[in-house]
Enzyme design. Structure first.
Site, PDB file in Angstrom:
ATOM      1  N   ARG A 101       0.855  -1.192   0.000  1.00  0.00           N
ATOM      2  CA  ARG A 101       0.000   0.000   0.000  1.00  0.00           C
ATOM      3  C   ARG A 101       0.883   1.231   0.000  1.00  0.00           C
ATOM      4  NH1 ARG A 101       0.151   2.844   4.725  1.00  0.00           N
ATOM      5  NH2 ARG A 101       0.539   1.757   6.692  1.00  0.00           N
TER       6      ARG A 101
ATOM      7  N   ASN B  28       2.209   4.699   1.485  1.00  0.00           N
ATOM      8  CA  ASN B  28       2.419   5.179   2.842  1.00  0.00           C
ATOM      9  C   ASN B  28       2.563   6.697   2.828  1.00  0.00           C
ATOM     10  OD1 ASN B  28       2.744   4.697   5.651  1.00  0.00           O
ATOM     11  ND2 ASN B  28       4.957   4.888   5.447  1.00  0.00           N
TER      12      ASN B  28
ATOM     13  N   ASN C 265       9.037   6.470   3.647  1.00  0.00           N
ATOM     14  CA  ASN C 265       8.504   7.408   4.624  1.00  0.00           C
ATOM     15  C   ASN C 265       8.904   8.843   4.306  1.00  0.00           C
ATOM     16  OD1 ASN C 265       6.647   7.144   6.823  1.00  0.00           O
ATOM     17  ND2 ASN C 265       7.825   5.370   7.499  1.00  0.00           N
TER      18      ASN C 265
ATOM     19  N   ASP D  39      10.494   8.122  10.893  1.00  0.00           N
ATOM     20  CA  ASP D  39       9.211   7.965  10.193  1.00  0.00           C
ATOM     21  C   ASP D  39       8.994   9.181   9.293  1.00  0.00           C
ATOM     22  OD1 ASP D  39       6.433   7.458   9.556  1.00  0.00           O
ATOM     23  OD2 ASP D  39       6.328   6.174  11.313  1.00  0.00           O
TER      24      ASP D  39
END
Length: 249
Positions: free
Chosen positions: A56, A58, A105, A155
């Site tokens: 998927r 992100n 990310n 992240d």
């Protein structure tokens, strides 16, 4: 305003960006879409990994020329390099810019648009590329920041008007401010939750830092210890961010 509204999309949403012509562009579980937030209607644009149902989208962000950069991750294989980073320019087919990615990310661009900063979370570092803003090509990959052991994994990420990077530490209870020229961690914003997922500057003067966090995956005991997990936090900073770039399509 503390008022909120919800639009049900029917699939996981990794990230959204504003469009110059209004509305949003969204990187979602099943591809990239235009999203009209007022009506809730979506318009499909691209799904370069339709053959990889475990993957998927992100994180995603627009570059200074109005192109969308969006990366993927494997939902059941997050530690494996099965994902990629893509670029979508208005009116053009989507292009893969990086492969062998584990969890795509945080992204940011330097003020002169010559450097692209990027995070693959599993590598526990921030990398830099030379960036050609005319073509969107990225070259000369190198590591500029390494996350210290015990401080979680990097992240989401943003950049301030001094060129410093603000990195959300997943599992690290903080957002760290780093100098990408030296790799030095300048200071951290400590939070009462472990899973810090992203950050962005906002407010009239761009001096409020908004921080997203996650509750997903916490054990029952951890959730009790972190009652604010999953909240959005806001902190006034002595630094200012830069206005977010919008999608040109």
């Amino acid at each position: 305003s503390r008022k909120s509204r919800t639009v049900e999309i029917g699939q996981r949403v990794g990230a959204v960006a504003l469009r110059q012509n209004g509305g949003l562009i969204a990187a979602m579980e099943q591809g990239i879409y235009y999203l009209d937030f007022d009506s809730g209607e979506t318009h499909w644009l691209a799904d370069p990994e339709s053959h990889l149902p475990d993957n998927r989208f992100n994180d995603a962000k627009c570059d200074p020329c109005g192109r969308l950069w969006a990366g993927t991750m494997g939902m059941n294989r997050p530690r494996q390099p099965v994902a990629a980073l893509y670029m979508l320019a208005p009116g053009q087919p989507i292009k893969r810019q990086l492969d062998q990615v584990s969890v795509s990310n945080g992204m940011a661009w330097s003020a002169d648009s010559r450097i692209f900063y990027y995070i693959d979370t599993q590598l526990e570092r921030v990398d830099a590329f030379d960036f050609n803003h005319m073509t969107g090509s990225i070259t000369n990959r190198r590591t500029v920041i390494r996350i210290a052991e015990g401080e979680g994994r990097p992240d989401g990420m943003t950049i301030d008007n001094e060129g410093m990077l603000w990195v959300a530490h997943w599992g690290g209870w903080q957002v760290g401010r780093y100098d990408p020229q030296t790799g030095e961690k300048l200071f951290s914003v400590e939070l009462p939750v472990a899973r810090v997922s992203s950050c962005a500057f906002g407010g009239p003067n761009l001096d409020w830092l908004y921080i997203t966090t996650a509750r997903d995956g916490l054990s029952e005991a951890e959730a009790k210890e972190q009652p604010l997990a999953g909240s959005i936090f806001r902190i006034k900073t002595n630094q200012k961010g830069r206005p977010a770039d919008r999608y040109a399509g």
